[in-house]
Design a protein around this motif. Structure first.
Motif, PDB file in Angstrom:
ATOM      1  N   PRO A   9      28.377  49.540  32.622  1.00 42.78           N
ATOM      2  CA  PRO A   9      27.971  50.442  33.077  1.00 42.78           C
ATOM      3  C   PRO A   9      25.967  49.508  33.047  1.00 42.78           C
ATOM      4  O   PRO A   9      24.985  49.450  33.529  1.00 42.78           O
ATOM      5  CB  PRO A   9      27.189  51.007  31.551  1.00 42.78           C
ATOM      6  N   GLU A  10      26.607  48.552  34.091  1.00 42.87           N
ATOM      7  CA  GLU A  10      25.379  46.967  34.773  1.00 42.87           C
ATOM      8  C   GLU A  10      25.113  48.356  35.563  1.00 42.87           C
ATOM      9  O   GLU A  10      26.145  48.836  36.797  1.00 42.87           O
ATOM     10  CB  GLU A  10      26.147  46.209  34.619  1.00 42.87           C
ATOM     11  N   GLU A  11      23.711  47.245  36.552  1.00 43.01           N
ATOM     12  CA  GLU A  11      23.845  48.121  37.547  1.00 43.01           C
ATOM     13  C   GLU A  11      24.326  46.756  38.439  1.00 43.01           C
ATOM     14  O   GLU A  11      24.224  45.431  38.288  1.00 43.01           O
ATOM     15  CB  GLU A  11      22.090  47.250  37.693  1.00 43.01           C
ATOM     16  N   ALA A  12      24.395  47.624  39.344  1.00 42.41           N
ATOM     17  CA  ALA A  12      24.778  47.206  40.556  1.00 42.41           C
ATOM     18  C   ALA A  12      23.492  45.988  41.760  1.00 42.41           C
ATOM     19  O   ALA A  12      22.715  47.109  41.765  1.00 42.41           O
ATOM     20  CB  ALA A  12      26.357  47.165  41.463  1.00 42.41           C
ATOM     21  N   CYS A  13      23.885  44.795  42.521  1.00 45.54           N
ATOM     22  CA  CYS A  13      23.616  44.857  43.941  1.00 45.54           C
ATOM     23  C   CYS A  13      24.000  44.205  44.932  1.00 45.54           C
ATOM     24  O   CYS A  13      24.482  43.755  44.974  1.00 45.54           O
ATOM     25  CB  CYS A  13      22.086  44.048  42.989  1.00 45.54           C
ATOM     26  N   GLY A  14      23.485  43.722  45.566  1.00 50.11           N
ATOM     27  CA  GLY A  14      23.124  43.670  46.609  1.00 50.11           C
ATOM     28  C   GLY A  14      22.156  42.794  47.577  1.00 50.11           C
ATOM     29  O   GLY A  14      20.957  43.937  47.776  1.00 50.11           O
ATOM     30  N   LEU A  15      22.434  42.815  48.695  1.00 53.97           N
ATOM     31  CA  LEU A  15      22.206  42.440  50.379  1.00 53.97           C
ATOM     32  C   LEU A  15      21.944  43.411  50.841  1.00 53.97           C
ATOM     33  O   LEU A  15      23.473  43.865  51.192  1.00 53.97           O
ATOM     34  CB  LEU A  15      21.560  41.122  50.556  1.00 53.97           C
ATOM     35  N   ILE A  16      21.499  43.620  51.642  1.00 52.35           N
ATOM     36  CA  ILE A  16      21.475  45.054  53.594  1.00 52.35           C
ATOM     37  C   ILE A  16      21.015  44.081  54.378  1.00 52.35           C
ATOM     38  O   ILE A  16      20.205  43.455  54.421  1.00 52.35           O
ATOM     39  CB  ILE A  16      21.274  46.098  53.506  1.00 52.35           C
ATOM     40  N   ALA A  17      21.808  44.015  55.800  1.00 51.53           N
ATOM     41  CA  ALA A  17      21.373  43.292  56.855  1.00 51.53           C
ATOM     42  C   ALA A  17      21.763  43.654  58.035  1.00 51.53           C
ATOM     43  O   ALA A  17      22.518  45.278  58.177  1.00 51.53           O
ATOM     44  CB  ALA A  17      21.397  41.672  56.860  1.00 51.53           C
ATOM     45  N   GLY A  18      21.056  43.317  59.093  1.00 49.75           N
ATOM     46  CA  GLY A  18      21.032  44.362  60.290  1.00 49.75           C
ATOM     47  C   GLY A  18      19.960  43.998  61.701  1.00 49.75           C
ATOM     48  O   GLY A  18      19.750  42.440  61.245  1.00 49.75           O
ATOM     49  N   LYS A  19      19.585  45.465  62.006  1.00 49.60           N
ATOM     50  CA  LYS A  19      18.645  44.715  62.963  1.00 49.60           C
ATOM     51  C   LYS A  19      17.220  45.376  63.732  1.00 49.60           C
ATOM     52  O   LYS A  19      17.811  47.578  62.461  1.00 49.60           O
ATOM     53  CB  LYS A  19      19.562  44.981  64.337  1.00 49.60           C
ATOM     54  N   ALA A  20      16.412  45.273  63.976  1.00 45.68           N
ATOM     55  CA  ALA A  20      15.255  46.117  63.328  1.00 45.68           C
ATOM     56  C   ALA A  20      14.816  46.593  65.141  1.00 45.68           C
ATOM     57  O   ALA A  20      14.795  45.434  66.224  1.00 45.68           O
ATOM     58  CB  ALA A  20      14.053  44.686  63.137  1.00 45.68           C
ATOM     59  N   LEU A  21      14.900  47.647  65.067  1.00 46.43           N
ATOM     60  CA  LEU A  21      15.582  47.670  66.493  1.00 46.43           C
ATOM     61  C   LEU A  21      13.294  48.572  66.901  1.00 46.43           C
ATOM     62  O   LEU A  21      12.585  48.345  66.574  1.00 46.43           O
ATOM     63  CB  LEU A  21      15.361  49.574  65.956  1.00 46.43           C
ATOM     64  N   SER A  22      13.788  48.893  68.421  1.00 48.85           N
ATOM     65  CA  SER A  22      12.338  48.639  69.055  1.00 48.85           C
ATOM     66  C   SER A  22      11.351  49.630  68.659  1.00 48.85           C
ATOM     67  O   SER A  22      10.407  49.668  68.931  1.00 48.85           O
ATOM     68  CB  SER A  22      12.346  48.414  71.023  1.00 48.85           C
ATOM     69  N   ASP A  23      11.901  50.905  68.193  1.00 51.61           N
ATOM     70  CA  ASP A  23      11.498  51.871  67.950  1.00 51.61           C
ATOM     71  C   ASP A  23      10.719  52.038  66.546  1.00 51.61           C
ATOM     72  O   ASP A  23      10.341  53.222  65.718  1.00 51.61           O
ATOM     73  CB  ASP A  23      12.294  53.591  67.697  1.00 51.61           C
ATOM     74  N   GLY A  24      10.859  50.533  65.644  1.00 51.90           N
ATOM     75  CA  GLY A  24      10.995  51.165  64.048  1.00 51.90           C
ATOM     76  C   GLY A  24      11.186  51.370  63.365  1.00 51.90           C
ATOM     77  O   GLY A  24      11.787  50.417  61.932  1.00 51.90           O
ATOM     78  N   ASN A  25      12.947  51.630  63.402  1.00 53.42           N
ATOM     79  CA  ASN A  25      13.688  51.713  63.019  1.00 53.42           C
ATOM     80  C   ASN A  25      14.786  50.593  61.832  1.00 53.42           C
ATOM     81  O   ASN A  25      14.475  49.379  63.258  1.00 53.42           O
ATOM     82  CB  ASN A  25      14.513  52.637  63.273  1.00 53.42           C
ATOM     83  N   ARG A  26      15.769  50.396  61.239  1.00 57.50           N
ATOM     84  CA  ARG A  26      16.033  49.462  61.734  1.00 57.50           C
ATOM     85  C   ARG A  26      17.980  50.057  61.199  1.00 57.50           C
ATOM     86  O   ARG A  26      18.035  51.016  60.963  1.00 57.50           O
ATOM     87  CB  ARG A  26      16.210  49.314  60.212  1.00 57.50           C
ATOM     88  N   GLU A  27      18.646  49.207  61.762  1.00 58.54           N
ATOM     89  CA  GLU A  27      19.921  49.471  61.934  1.00 58.54           C
ATOM     90  C   GLU A  27      20.759  48.463  60.878  1.00 58.54           C
ATOM     91  O   GLU A  27      20.960  46.910  60.843  1.00 58.54           O
ATOM     92  CB  GLU A  27      20.643  49.016  63.301  1.00 58.54           C
ATOM     93  N   ILE A  28      21.375  49.325  59.479  1.00 59.63           N
ATOM     94  CA  ILE A  28      22.463  48.500  58.680  1.00 59.63           C
ATOM     95  C   ILE A  28      24.073  47.976  59.154  1.00 59.63           C
ATOM     96  O   ILE A  28      24.289  48.765  59.541  1.00 59.63           O
ATOM     97  CB  ILE A  28      22.053  48.661  57.510  1.00 59.63           C
ATOM     98  N   LYS A  29      23.988  46.862  59.441  1.00 62.18           N
ATOM     99  CA  LYS A  29      25.463  46.266  60.507  1.00 62.18           C
ATOM    100  C   LYS A  29      26.094  45.487  58.664  1.00 62.18           C
ATOM    101  O   LYS A  29      27.269  45.956  59.079  1.00 62.18           O
ATOM    102  CB  LYS A  29      24.712  45.355  61.143  1.00 62.18           C
ATOM    103  N   GLU A  30      26.088  44.877  58.249  1.00 62.80           N
ATOM    104  CA  GLU A  30      26.333  44.559  56.851  1.00 62.80           C
ATOM    105  C   GLU A  30      25.369  44.744  55.468  1.00 62.80           C
ATOM    106  O   GLU A  30      24.644  44.641  54.953  1.00 62.80           O
ATOM    107  CB  GLU A  30      26.339  43.200  57.327  1.00 62.80           C
ATOM    108  N   VAL A  31      26.236  45.303  54.560  1.00 61.70           N
ATOM    109  CA  VAL A  31      26.316  45.424  53.109  1.00 61.70           C
ATOM    110  C   VAL A  31      26.962  44.530  52.565  1.00 61.70           C
ATOM    111  O   VAL A  31      27.939  44.231  51.658  1.00 61.70           O
ATOM    112  CB  VAL A  31      26.423  46.484  52.048  1.00 61.70           C
ATOM    113  N   TYR A  32      25.670  43.413  51.375  1.00 60.26           N
ATOM    114  CA  TYR A  32      26.649  42.480  51.085  1.00 60.26           C
ATOM    115  C   TYR A  32      26.639  42.680  49.693  1.00 60.26           C
ATOM    116  O   TYR A  32      25.301  43.457  49.063  1.00 60.26           O
ATOM    117  CB  TYR A  32      25.612  41.313  51.181  1.00 60.26           C
TER     118      TYR A  32
END
Length: 130
Positions: A9-32
């Motif tokens: 019942p605990e909260e889980a957590c982590g980080l997200i990583a990827g690339k910032a795209l030229s249109d302002g969007n972000r693409e997640i490539k890795e979830v830690y």
């Protein structure tokens, strides 16, 4: 999803990583998938050693840290007052996975900015690519 369910019942957590795209969007490539050292269902603190290892891994892969994610075991996928208070990086994406209904989990992403006490929260669109 599996990591979050495994930590109930605990909260889980982590980080997200990827690339910032030229249109302002972000693409997640890795979830830690990291450890919540608080071991509680009400908030999380990422294990600092795991966080450092994750950042080193991101750099080695040419990825940028994009933000973090955590689960809400029994509440909606929106920032709590504590989540808003602790959202100190106005460039980060904050993702929340609600497991209030484990058969129908909900994932939302948010951008949080502004001074403490009057933080503005903007929902970000999440697009799943296959």
């Amino acid at each position: 999803m599996d990591h979050a369910k495994k930590n109930l019942p605990e909260e889980a957590c982590g980080l997200i990583a990827g690339k910032a795209l030229s249109d302002g969007n972000r693409e997640i490539k890795e979830v830690y998938l990291l450890t919540n050292i608080d071991h509680t269902s009400e908030h999380f603190t990422i294990d600092p050693k795991e966080q450092l290892r994750s950042i080193k891994d991101m750099r080695a892969k040419g990825l940028k840290p994009l933000g973090n994610w955590h689960s809400h075991p029994s509440t909606p996928a929106r920032p709590s007052e504590e989540d808003k208070r602790l959202a100190n990086d106005s460039n980060a994406t904050y993702m929340i996975l609600s497991l209030a209904d484990t058969d129908l989990p909900v994932l939302n992403a948010f951008h949080v900015e502004g001074p403490e006490g009057s933080r503005e929260v903007r929902k970000e669109e999440v697009i799943y690519l296959s």
